[in-house]
Design a protein around this motif. Sequence first.
Motif, PDB file in Angstrom:
ATOM      1  N   PRO A 305       1.059   5.977   1.779  1.00 53.43           N
ATOM      2  CA  PRO A 305      -0.245   6.239   1.701  1.00 53.43           C
ATOM      3  C   PRO A 305      -1.171   6.653   0.303  1.00 53.43           C
ATOM      4  CG  PRO A 305       0.600   6.990   3.700  1.00 53.43           C
ATOM      5  CD  PRO A 305       1.466   7.002   2.779  1.00 53.43           C
ATOM      6  N   LEU A 306      -0.304   7.780  -0.153  1.00 50.15           N
ATOM      7  CA  LEU A 306      -0.798   8.487  -1.391  1.00 50.15           C
ATOM      8  C   LEU A 306      -0.520   7.368  -2.826  1.00 50.15           C
ATOM      9  CD1 LEU A 306       0.282  12.020  -1.350  1.00 50.15           C
ATOM     10  CD2 LEU A 306      -1.964  11.382  -1.338  1.00 50.15           C
ATOM     11  N   TYR A 307       0.786   6.604  -2.467  1.00 52.94           N
ATOM     12  CA  TYR A 307       1.160   5.950  -3.906  1.00 52.94           C
ATOM     13  C   TYR A 307      -0.074   4.429  -3.793  1.00 52.94           C
ATOM     14  CZ  TYR A 307       3.679   2.789  -6.621  1.00 52.94           C
ATOM     15  OH  TYR A 307       3.968   2.157  -8.063  1.00 52.94           O
ATOM     16  N   VAL A 308      -0.388   4.149  -2.566  1.00 53.82           N
ATOM     17  CA  VAL A 308      -1.416   2.924  -2.670  1.00 53.82           C
ATOM     18  C   VAL A 308      -2.990   3.508  -3.072  1.00 53.82           C
ATOM     19  CG1 VAL A 308      -0.194   1.222  -0.914  1.00 53.82           C
ATOM     20  CG2 VAL A 308      -2.061   3.033  -0.143  1.00 53.82           C
ATOM     21  N   MET A 309      -3.089   4.587  -2.636  1.00 54.02           N
ATOM     22  CA  MET A 309      -4.656   5.146  -3.160  1.00 54.02           C
ATOM     23  C   MET A 309      -4.457   5.467  -4.618  1.00 54.02           C
ATOM     24  SD  MET A 309      -5.163   8.076  -0.300  1.00 54.02           S
ATOM     25  CE  MET A 309      -5.414   7.839   1.309  1.00 54.02           C
ATOM     26  N   GLU A 310      -3.281   5.764  -4.898  1.00 56.00           N
ATOM     27  CA  GLU A 310      -3.371   5.893  -6.608  1.00 56.00           C
ATOM     28  C   GLU A 310      -3.153   4.647  -7.134  1.00 56.00           C
ATOM     29  OE1 GLU A 310      -0.064   8.668  -7.088  1.00 56.00           O
ATOM     30  OE2 GLU A 310      -1.040  10.357  -6.114  1.00 56.00           O
ATOM     31  N   THR A 311      -2.400   3.847  -6.771  1.00 54.22           N
ATOM     32  CA  THR A 311      -2.126   2.599  -7.724  1.00 54.22           C
ATOM     33  C   THR A 311      -3.119   1.465  -7.405  1.00 54.22           C
ATOM     34  OG1 THR A 311       0.385   3.084  -7.328  1.00 54.22           O
ATOM     35  CG2 THR A 311      -0.339   0.774  -8.051  1.00 54.22           C
ATOM     36  N   PHE A 312      -3.534   1.266  -6.087  1.00 62.38           N
ATOM     37  CA  PHE A 312      -4.496   0.377  -6.039  1.00 62.38           C
ATOM     38  C   PHE A 312      -6.084   0.839  -5.788  1.00 62.38           C
ATOM     39  CE2 PHE A 312      -0.845  -1.681  -3.350  1.00 62.38           C
ATOM     40  CZ  PHE A 312      -0.363  -2.067  -4.561  1.00 62.38           C
ATOM     41  N   GLY A 313      -6.020   2.123  -5.902  1.00 60.45           N
ATOM     42  CA  GLY A 313      -7.711   2.608  -5.637  1.00 60.45           C
ATOM     43  C   GLY A 313      -8.154   2.483  -4.302  1.00 60.45           C
ATOM     44  N   TRP A 314      -7.059   2.441  -3.458  1.00 62.13           N
ATOM     45  CA  TRP A 314      -7.721   2.318  -2.052  1.00 62.13           C
ATOM     46  C   TRP A 314      -8.168   3.573  -1.205  1.00 62.13           C
ATOM     47  CZ3 TRP A 314      -3.250  -1.199   0.461  1.00 62.13           C
ATOM     48  CH2 TRP A 314      -3.557  -2.698  -0.335  1.00 62.13           C
ATOM     49  N   SER A 315      -9.011   3.404  -0.103  1.00 65.94           N
ATOM     50  CA  SER A 315      -9.401   4.583   0.539  1.00 65.94           C
ATOM     51  C   SER A 315      -8.139   4.948   1.704  1.00 65.94           C
ATOM     52  CB  SER A 315     -10.763   4.438   1.224  1.00 65.94           C
ATOM     53  OG  SER A 315     -10.455   3.269   2.147  1.00 65.94           O
ATOM     54  N   SER A 316      -8.590   5.845   2.635  1.00 67.25           N
ATOM     55  CA  SER A 316      -7.747   6.127   3.787  1.00 67.25           C
ATOM     56  C   SER A 316      -7.471   4.959   4.607  1.00 67.25           C
ATOM     57  CB  SER A 316      -8.254   7.446   4.318  1.00 67.25           C
ATOM     58  OG  SER A 316      -9.515   7.352   4.913  1.00 67.25           O
ATOM     59  N   GLY A 317      -8.572   4.210   4.774  1.00 69.75           N
ATOM     60  CA  GLY A 317      -8.733   3.116   5.656  1.00 69.75           C
ATOM     61  C   GLY A 317      -7.621   2.092   5.044  1.00 69.75           C
ATOM     62  N   GLY A 318      -7.864   1.814   3.757  1.00 70.69           N
ATOM     63  CA  GLY A 318      -6.874   0.724   3.266  1.00 70.69           C
ATOM     64  C   GLY A 318      -5.255   1.437   3.185  1.00 70.69           C
ATOM     65  N   ALA A 319      -5.251   2.567   3.039  1.00 75.80           N
ATOM     66  CA  ALA A 319      -3.764   3.255   3.171  1.00 75.80           C
ATOM     67  C   ALA A 319      -3.336   3.035   4.757  1.00 75.80           C
ATOM     68  CB  ALA A 319      -3.804   4.722   2.752  1.00 75.80           C
ATOM     69  N   GLY A 320      -4.135   3.183   5.772  1.00 76.37           N
ATOM     70  CA  GLY A 320      -3.750   2.928   7.085  1.00 76.37           C
ATOM     71  C   GLY A 320      -3.429   1.642   7.423  1.00 76.37           C
ATOM     72  N   LEU A 321      -4.261   0.604   6.857  1.00 75.51           N
ATOM     73  CA  LEU A 321      -3.998  -1.028   7.115  1.00 75.51           C
ATOM     74  C   LEU A 321      -2.893  -1.260   6.558  1.00 75.51           C
ATOM     75  CD1 LEU A 321      -7.768  -2.285   6.306  1.00 75.51           C
ATOM     76  CD2 LEU A 321      -6.333  -2.341   8.370  1.00 75.51           C
ATOM     77  N   ILE A 322      -2.230  -0.831   5.514  1.00 73.23           N
ATOM     78  CA  ILE A 322      -1.182  -1.385   4.656  1.00 73.23           C
ATOM     79  C   ILE A 322       0.077  -1.465   5.808  1.00 73.23           C
ATOM     80  CG2 ILE A 322      -0.032   0.739   3.810  1.00 73.23           C
ATOM     81  CD1 ILE A 322      -0.205  -2.858   2.291  1.00 73.23           C
ATOM     82  N   PHE A 323       0.240  -0.315   6.701  1.00 72.75           N
ATOM     83  CA  PHE A 323       1.249  -0.107   7.666  1.00 72.75           C
ATOM     84  C   PHE A 323       1.059  -1.331   8.651  1.00 72.75           C
ATOM     85  CE2 PHE A 323       0.802   4.116   6.124  1.00 72.75           C
ATOM     86  CZ  PHE A 323       2.213   4.396   6.265  1.00 72.75           C
ATOM     87  N   VAL A 324       0.184  -2.114   8.751  1.00 69.38           N
ATOM     88  CA  VAL A 324       0.203  -3.223   9.650  1.00 69.38           C
ATOM     89  C   VAL A 324       1.471  -4.131   9.115  1.00 69.38           C
ATOM     90  CG1 VAL A 324      -0.943  -5.409  10.170  1.00 69.38           C
ATOM     91  CG2 VAL A 324      -2.056  -3.214  10.078  1.00 69.38           C
ATOM     92  N   ALA A 325       1.628  -4.256   7.974  1.00 67.55           N
ATOM     93  CA  ALA A 325       2.722  -5.203   7.645  1.00 67.55           C
ATOM     94  C   ALA A 325       4.223  -4.664   8.204  1.00 67.55           C
ATOM     95  CB  ALA A 325       2.879  -5.398   6.144  1.00 67.55           C
TER      96      ALA A 325
END
Length: 488
Positions: A305-325
Amino acid sequence: MESTKPWLHKIRASESFVVIVVTIAIFTDVFIYGMVVPIIPVALVERVGAREEDAQYWVSVLLAVYGATLLIGSPLFGWFADHSRYRKLPFVIGLLALGASTLLFIVARSMVLLIIARGLQGFSAAGVWVVGLAIVVDNVPPERVGEAMGQTTIGMTWGFLLGPTIGGIMYERLGFYGTFMIPVALIALDVILRFAIIEVPRTAQNSGPTFNSQAIDSQADAYNTIIRPESQSPQARNTCTGIEQHCDEQTSLLRSSTPCARPPRLGKQKHATIFSLLKSPRLPLACMATIVMAVITAALETTIPLYVMETFGWSSGGAGLIFVASSIPSFAGVLIGRFIDRIGVRIPAALAFSASACAWILMRLVNKNTTADIILLTALLFILGLAVVTVEVTAMTEASQVVGDYEIENPGAFGEKSPVAQTYALFNMAFAGGQLLGPILAGAMRVRAGWAAMTLVLGVLCAVTAVPIGLFSGAWPKRVEVEAERDG
């Protein structure tokens, strides 16, 4: 007397209903656990007042607390379930802990309350996994245990899939309090279903742990060899006939082949314990695989969650969606379970750890905010998700097979109290150990050594684990061998 049976007795006591209830219980537990994963980093700063630079540290602490209470609660629930007249009682106690945890998450505005809430959540998970899986083993024939364990992963899949996703989105749209509307509704449904299960008293089952028809047949053969019907008095034959008739009635009700009374044994026999199972390498290897699998899962939840927020500039919603994979592959749990029922756990588990090693090592290449990096991360998370569900199903199946196979080789060794729940307690303790170690290991390495070093270490850990799993873990189940010998 049909009229005295509870409402919908046949459905509520059926194998399918029990598996569905346990699956929903697992879903509820995992959903609430996963829902707070993308919320905690933000809530720590906005509600508790933690500094942003300390967010990674506190996320690791909270996940470690969850693992610690899971570790403590697992043996307690295992012993309680194996020595209770009803397994449903500790199952419901775990639900009460989940309700208290959710309430504390809602009202928490201090670090202490968040830690207590996460601790109660771990205690609840101990009840769900230890008691729930033991109930499944009690109600499912041994040749379908792997498939049933694969079905329970569907609940886990949807929990991991929807928990972080819905949690992140609802937090952004409805705020902190609105996020917990769905968990409250799920807990209410879980209460109804857990109380709806109709469970036969453990004493009526003679505390039989599994549907081990081969073990029962072998015991009966050995018993008839010592005491044959023609050598018995008419009174003794009538007594045995009555016992067999009563057992048949119980068998029909339970859909099992667990006898209600065991043939008497000559002389005194010292009963085996849970420690007897640890003499074989199968159970320790299953526990080791579970530890590493839990480290992988916790490392993902701690750092992604923190890594994608920092690397991709995502919000908490995007950090949650990445776990779909990483959650989608769990839908293959039933197929994996059927495959394991046919060939054993060795090959699938070894391949899963080998694939995990490659995925973790390649994940160090994800370090820029580009489309290629996002696609690569998604693909690697998919591979890790498939590996994790494979290891979970193999470990859960192996735990049940160890108990059943020991009883085949040593009929009546456990007496009237087979340690099936305590075996799953060991499985859960192994998972808890990984949940405790994973956040500390991954969080500390990412902060001090960086993302590339962390992914390399975790990849090497998976590669090393694949070696003993591939060489020494369980091969073909004993039940398959017994059936082959009898059919031949």
